[in-house]
Design a protein around this motif. Structure first.
Motif, PDB file in Angstrom:
ATOM      1  N   VAL A   2       7.268  29.597 -28.961  1.00 53.33           N
ATOM      2  CA  VAL A   2       6.094  28.423 -28.900  1.00 53.33           C
ATOM      3  C   VAL A   2       4.839  29.094 -28.877  1.00 53.33           C
ATOM      4  CG1 VAL A   2       7.938  26.788 -28.229  1.00 53.33           C
ATOM      5  CG2 VAL A   2       6.243  28.223 -26.404  1.00 53.33           C
ATOM      6  N   PRO A   3       3.877  28.163 -29.391  1.00 57.71           N
ATOM      7  CA  PRO A   3       2.357  28.501 -29.243  1.00 57.71           C
ATOM      8  C   PRO A   3       2.032  28.189 -27.692  1.00 57.71           C
ATOM      9  CG  PRO A   3       2.426  26.381 -30.206  1.00 57.71           C
ATOM     10  CD  PRO A   3       3.834  26.985 -30.298  1.00 57.71           C
ATOM     11  N   GLU A  36       7.646  33.415 -26.004  1.00 57.03           N
ATOM     12  CA  GLU A  36       9.048  33.683 -26.210  1.00 57.03           C
ATOM     13  C   GLU A  36       9.753  33.112 -24.870  1.00 57.03           C
ATOM     14  OE1 GLU A  36      10.354  37.347 -27.917  1.00 57.03           O
ATOM     15  OE2 GLU A  36       8.697  37.609 -28.960  1.00 57.03           O
ATOM     16  N   LEU A  37      10.582  32.188 -25.236  1.00 53.67           N
ATOM     17  CA  LEU A  37      11.284  31.398 -24.074  1.00 53.67           C
ATOM     18  C   LEU A  37      12.953  31.929 -24.370  1.00 53.67           C
ATOM     19  CD1 LEU A  37       9.677  28.046 -23.787  1.00 53.67           C
ATOM     20  CD2 LEU A  37       9.528  30.008 -22.246  1.00 53.67           C
ATOM     21  N   ASP A  38      13.712  32.309 -23.504  1.00 53.83           N
ATOM     22  CA  ASP A  38      15.147  32.572 -23.449  1.00 53.83           C
ATOM     23  C   ASP A  38      15.768  31.258 -22.328  1.00 53.83           C
ATOM     24  OD1 ASP A  38      17.726  33.272 -23.806  1.00 53.83           O
ATOM     25  OD2 ASP A  38      17.410  35.422 -22.992  1.00 53.83           O
ATOM     26  N   PRO A  90       5.963  21.477 -28.639  1.00 53.45           N
ATOM     27  CA  PRO A  90       6.480  22.503 -28.447  1.00 53.45           C
ATOM     28  C   PRO A  90       7.132  22.990 -27.254  1.00 53.45           C
ATOM     29  CG  PRO A  90       4.304  23.018 -29.157  1.00 53.45           C
ATOM     30  CD  PRO A  90       4.481  21.622 -28.827  1.00 53.45           C
ATOM     31  N   LEU A  91       6.563  22.521 -26.171  1.00 52.21           N
ATOM     32  CA  LEU A  91       7.246  22.572 -24.740  1.00 52.21           C
ATOM     33  C   LEU A  91       8.122  21.479 -24.376  1.00 52.21           C
ATOM     34  CD1 LEU A  91       4.292  25.002 -23.455  1.00 52.21           C
ATOM     35  CD2 LEU A  91       6.946  25.642 -23.842  1.00 52.21           C
ATOM     36  N   VAL A  92       8.424  20.613 -25.214  1.00 46.91           N
ATOM     37  CA  VAL A  92       9.299  19.382 -25.039  1.00 46.91           C
ATOM     38  C   VAL A  92      10.609  19.499 -25.453  1.00 46.91           C
ATOM     39  CG1 VAL A  92       9.469  16.933 -24.900  1.00 46.91           C
ATOM     40  CG2 VAL A  92       7.422  17.924 -24.680  1.00 46.91           C
ATOM     41  N   LEU A  93      11.795  19.688 -24.581  1.00 50.69           N
ATOM     42  CA  LEU A  93      13.064  19.898 -24.932  1.00 50.69           C
ATOM     43  C   LEU A  93      13.841  18.593 -24.778  1.00 50.69           C
ATOM     44  CD1 LEU A  93      13.953  23.298 -23.464  1.00 50.69           C
ATOM     45  CD2 LEU A  93      13.071  22.866 -25.714  1.00 50.69           C
ATOM     46  N   ASP A  94      14.654  18.409 -25.928  1.00 55.69           N
ATOM     47  CA  ASP A  94      15.606  17.324 -25.570  1.00 55.69           C
ATOM     48  C   ASP A  94      16.925  17.687 -25.387  1.00 55.69           C
ATOM     49  OD1 ASP A  94      17.182  14.923 -26.394  1.00 55.69           O
ATOM     50  OD2 ASP A  94      16.583  14.825 -28.578  1.00 55.69           O
ATOM     51  N   THR A  95      17.480  17.020 -24.516  1.00 56.18           N
ATOM     52  CA  THR A  95      18.694  17.254 -23.730  1.00 56.18           C
ATOM     53  C   THR A  95      19.986  16.441 -23.944  1.00 56.18           C
ATOM     54  OG1 THR A  95      18.201  16.001 -21.718  1.00 56.18           O
ATOM     55  CG2 THR A  95      17.474  18.347 -21.658  1.00 56.18           C
ATOM     56  N   ALA A 111       5.249  36.771 -22.741  1.00 54.46           N
ATOM     57  CA  ALA A 111       3.974  36.295 -23.414  1.00 54.46           C
ATOM     58  C   ALA A 111       3.171  37.561 -23.165  1.00 54.46           C
ATOM     59  CB  ALA A 111       3.281  35.394 -22.772  1.00 54.46           C
ATOM     60  N   VAL A 112       2.201  37.629 -24.012  1.00 54.26           N
ATOM     61  CA  VAL A 112       1.246  38.945 -24.202  1.00 54.26           C
ATOM     62  C   VAL A 112      -0.247  38.141 -23.241  1.00 54.26           C
ATOM     63  CG1 VAL A 112      -0.477  40.247 -25.678  1.00 54.26           C
ATOM     64  CG2 VAL A 112       1.913  39.944 -26.302  1.00 54.26           C
TER      65      VAL A 112
END
Length: 187
Positions: free
Chosen positions: A31-32, A51-53, A9-14, A71-72
């Motif tokens: 993402v969790p 939540e990521l922006d 979930p925290l790996v992004l493809d550029t 995040a909470v």
């Protein structure tokens, strides 16, 4: 170096970004939360939504990631041990340097240390950056309220619930014998 899982979930493809400086892409993710995201007394519960922006921008050296994470938080007050629920909004900014390696030799800029974030192929891992941002933004000693009086050191009652709580005048045990002499009617 371990290979990144592109499905994490925290790996992004550029790849869509390309390597043209100035090209950018906006990413909104939910993402969790990874395990152990926080400190001992206050953290983001594992699996809860983060939540990521983000804005990914290609620059000469690599990919610049900027944005915010929301995040909470859950934990407990360090003074009275009452549960705390709060929210955290943290800023993220990290440069992922292109990792161009041929035959296992790094051809990146000279003098970089091991703390430099790098791309792996076209993938970047946001987890270390998110972890650093969240942990550094957390209070060292979280409290349920700014003026939390804590617990009674003698009986453990929560002082915010019983503001007039008192155990009466305590006599120092070293002077207790004199108190008995004073109260003895035969003297």
């Amino acid at each position: 170096m371990t290979a990144l899982d592109p499905r994490a979930p925290l790996v992004l493809d550029t790849r869509e970004l390309g390597r043209r400086p100035g090209s950018e892409r906006h990413v909104d993710l939910k993402v969790p939360a990874p395990a152990d995201l926080g400190i001992e007394v206050l953290s983001v519960p594992e699996g809860s939504q983060v939540e990521l922006d983000l804005r990914l921008e290609a620059v000469m050296e690599g990919v610049l990631v900027t944005g915010t994470a929301f995040a909470v938080l859950e934990g407990e007050c360090v003074r009275c041990l009452e549960p705390i629920k709060d929210e955290a909004e943290v800023d993220i900014q990290e440069l992922y340097v292109y990792n161009d390696s041929r035959d296992g030799r790094d051809t990146g800029p000279e003098g970089e240390d091991d703390e430099t974030s790098r791309t792996e192929g076209d993938l970047i891992d946001l987890e270390p950056v998110l972890r650093d941002a969240v942990v550094l933004a957390l209070p060292f000693q979280p409290m349920c309220q700014d003026d939390c009086p804590g617990l009674c050191p003698e009986c453990g009652v929560r002082l915010a619930d019983e503001p007039g709580h008192d155990h009466g005048d305590k006599v120092d045990p070293r002077w207790a014998g004199l108190t008995e002499l004073k109260q003895d009617p035969s003297n």
